[in-house]
Design an enzyme around this catalytic site. Structure first.
Site, short mmCIF file in Angstrom:
data_model
loop_
_atom_site.label_atom_id
_atom_site.label_comp_id
_atom_site.label_asym_id
_atom_site.label_seq_id
_atom_site.Cartn_x
_atom_site.Cartn_y
_atom_site.Cartn_z
CG HIS A 179 3.86 6.04 2.52
ND1 HIS A 179 2.81 5.98 2.93
CD2 HIS A 179 4.32 7.15 1.97
CE1 HIS A 179 2.33 7.31 2.86
NE2 HIS A 179 3.14 7.97 2.15
CD GLU A 182 3.73 2.68 4.67
OE1 GLU A 182 3.00 2.12 3.63
OE2 GLU A 182 3.73 3.61 5.04
NE ARG A 237 5.07 9.42 5.11
CZ ARG A 237 3.75 8.99 5.16
NH1 ARG A 237 3.71 7.49 5.81
NH2 ARG A 237 2.95 9.25 5.07
CG HIS A 306 -0.62 3.00 2.80
ND1 HIS A 306 0.17 3.87 2.56
CD2 HIS A 306 -1.36 3.10 1.86
CE1 HIS A 306 -0.08 4.64 1.74
NE2 HIS A 306 -1.10 4.21 1.04
CD GLU A 380 -1.48 2.30 7.07
OE1 GLU A 380 -0.40 1.65 7.23
OE2 GLU A 380 -1.50 3.42 6.73
#
Lengths: 416, 168
Positions: A179, A182, A237, A306, A380
């Site tokens: 993505h 990020e 994204r 991510h 994440e």
């Protein structure tokens, strides 16, 4: 005239020697006026014992002839040319001087490259990142840059292969930036690449890891999106593929994998930021990774970065049931989260994707897990929403360092 | 579950001062999400158990600075792509956060999770009364759908009267 020629040739023959350096070698540029002179030079060229090195061979009167002459022959060749009335000039007085200067320049340049090295604590463009990948590959013998495919807009998908030998060793996969917005993930991946490369041979854990396993690192999994975040929309994204029948562009690459594809947690609307795409693996960025991993056939771990939210997750996302290896993955996840916390106190929540974040179908680690890669984890990274995607650059290094500890914990477990 | 009404949540929260990490205050809250798909903001009741730090000095400084500007303040992209915020715009960022809070509250359901992603644009509007007025375009990131969408919101602020969202 012929007699003179023979005498001078004899002198030249006597003068030939074998030298290893180029001290005293001269490079002459010879300007021929006619065919006769060209023939003389071709005769000279045929005298192999002189070890004349023609940089431009004699061919036609109009073209210059450049020749490197070993030191011992310089005077003789010049005498020969002068006796024949052939004009020449000295291009290089002493070749070794030129080579010495060149070597010095190169050393200085390399020194400059090493000291004014890549700033891992800043955000970079795709071009700069690719240049650094080249740099790492050239600096470390066990690091190789390979291309596993091309993006929709034909940008190369570059993977760094870390391998100290063997043949198709069990391998670990790590990707970032699927993505594109990020940004802390691509940045962290670069730092991690450099960390692993420089730690091999000095850090016991990394050394034993790379002695047993290979590592494949894809720092920019979605280069088209990444460039778009630099040039047009920082919040982009998805990929940048054209969708037939829609004015909207792009597919969410982490809803495009063949794992519960099209199920809950992904949108069928092209304009959505979680659009799953027309079919599984429709995105070349996804297909390239799938093909690479399948063809390799020996991956043991699949790790993906991510941001944001500070989570450490394992399958499943497409369904809310536990994977068969739940106990082991949960325990390993917790251990990794503890390692992360040990550095700066940053807390990561651990759990399945579905329970921790939301139900999401077509995700990469669900695919890898269902394809036999047991150690599948999605991270994440920082933060939890204060800056979100716009994480200040001064947090890149702390984020990368703490994340590395978590990854390392998982990799050590996989290795053992 | 509350029959014919919706779902009620009882929360115990700890508030951390973003500008003073060691300073925390506990709160309790009741949130009622209404039944039905008709978009209606959840009912929220909050009780703060403790004292919030006084910001009188900083408030006054900021207020006076804005009032002294000849041209109305205009700014974009806070933070910028690299996460930077010019120090003098930090209060604007914080006010944008407050304004976003209102929009988020108005649009929240049990299946949404919003964060302020970026202040796309802010324009100060001079007023004849004593309030400061800021017209914001804020980008809100919704976690479940992953959408980042712009919202317009106007905030009025005064050091003593505090922040209010303009309904106009």
């Amino acid at each position: 005239a012929n007699m003179k020629l023979i005498l001078i040739f004899a002198a030249l023959i006597g003068a030939s020697l074998c030298l290893e350096t180029f001290v005293g070698h001269q490079v002459l540029r010879i300007k021929t006026k006619n065919e006769e002179e060209v023939k003389q030079l071709q005769l000279l060229e045929s005298l192999e014992h002189l070890e004349l090195d023609f940089w431009i061979s004699p061919s036609a009167p109009a073209l210059p002839v450049d020749v490197r002459i070993p030191a011992v022959s310089v005077q003789s060749v010049k005498a020969f040319l002068e006796s024949q009335g052939i004009e020449y000039s000295i291009l290089i007085e002493d070749l070794q001087d030129v080579l010495d200067k060149e070597r010095q320049d190169m050393a200085e340049s390399a020194q400059r490259q090493r000291s004014s090295s890549f700033d891992f604590g800043a955000y970079h463009t795709l071009d700069d990142i690719n240049a650094e990948l080249d740099h790492l590959a050239s600096e470390y013998s066990f690091v190789e840059k390979i291309q596993i495919g091309e993006s929709y807009e034909k940008r190369p998908l570059y993977v760094l292969k870390f391998s100290t030998g063997g043949s198709n060793r069990p391998a670990i996969w790590l990707d970032a930036g699927i993505h594109s917005r990020e940004w802390v993930t691509q940045a962290s991946a670069l730092w991690i690449a450099n960390k692993i490369a420089s730690d091999y041979g000095t850090d016991e854990s990394v050394t034993s890891l790379l002695d047993k396993m290979d590592l494949f690192l894809l720092p920019v999994a979605n280069p088209d999106g990444f460039v778009y975040t630099h040039t047009s929309n920082r919040m982009w994204r998805k990929t940048r593929s054209k969708i037939p029948g829609s004015i909207c562009v792009g597919v969410d690459p982490n809803r495009n994998w063949d794992a519960g594809f099209g199920g809950p947690g992904a949108s069928n609307r092209p304009c959505s930021d979680s659009y799953h795409g027309p079919s599984a693996n429709s995105e070349v960025e996804v297909k390239s990774v799938v093909d690479f991993i399948k063809n390799h056939g020996n991956f043991k771990a699949f790790l993906t970065l991510h941001s944001y939210s500070q989570l450490l997750m394992y399958p499943y996302g497409y369904k809310c049931t536990r994977p068969d290896d739940y106990a082991e993955l949960e325990s390993l996840g917790r251990a990794a989260a503890n390692s992360i916390r040990s550095l700066y106190g940053t807390t990561f929540q651990v759990g399945t994707i579905c329970k921790t974040i939301y139900q999401a179908s077509g995700g990469s680690i669900d695919w890898s897990y269902d394809n036999g890669i047991k150690y599948s984890f999605a991270f994440e990274l920082r933060d939890t929403g204060r800056y979100g995607f716009l994480l200040p650059a001064n947090q890149i290094l702390p984020a990368a360092k703490e994340t590395w500890l978590g990854l390392k914990k998982i990799m050590e477990h996989v290795r053992d | 579950d509350i029959d014919d009404e919706g779902h009620k949540y009882y929360l115990e929260l700890e508030l951390e001062d973003v500008l003073d990490k060691d300073s925390t205050v506990s709160c309790t809250a009741e949130v009622l999400y209404h039944l039905g798909s008709r978009a209606s903001a959840p009912d929220v009741q909050v009780t703060v158990h403790g004292e919030l730090r006084s910001t009188q000095e900083a408030d006054k400084e900021f207020y006076n600075w804005i009032r002294s500007l000849e041209k109305e303040l205009v700014a974009e992209n806070i933070p910028d792509s690299h996460g930077n915020i010019p120090p003098e715009l930090e209060p604007i960022h914080l006010l944008a956060w407050v304004a976003s809070g209102y929009v988020i509250w108005q649009n929240s359901t049990e299946n949404t999770k919003f964060h302020l992603a970026q202040v796309q644009h802010v324009k100060q509007v001079k007023r004849s009364d004593e309030d400061l007025q800021f017209d914001f375009v804020v980008l809100l990131h919704e976690m479940v759908s992953q959408e980042v969408l712009p919202w317009e919101v106007t905030l009025l602020w005064h050091p003593q009267r505090g922040a209010r969202v303009s309904q106009s």
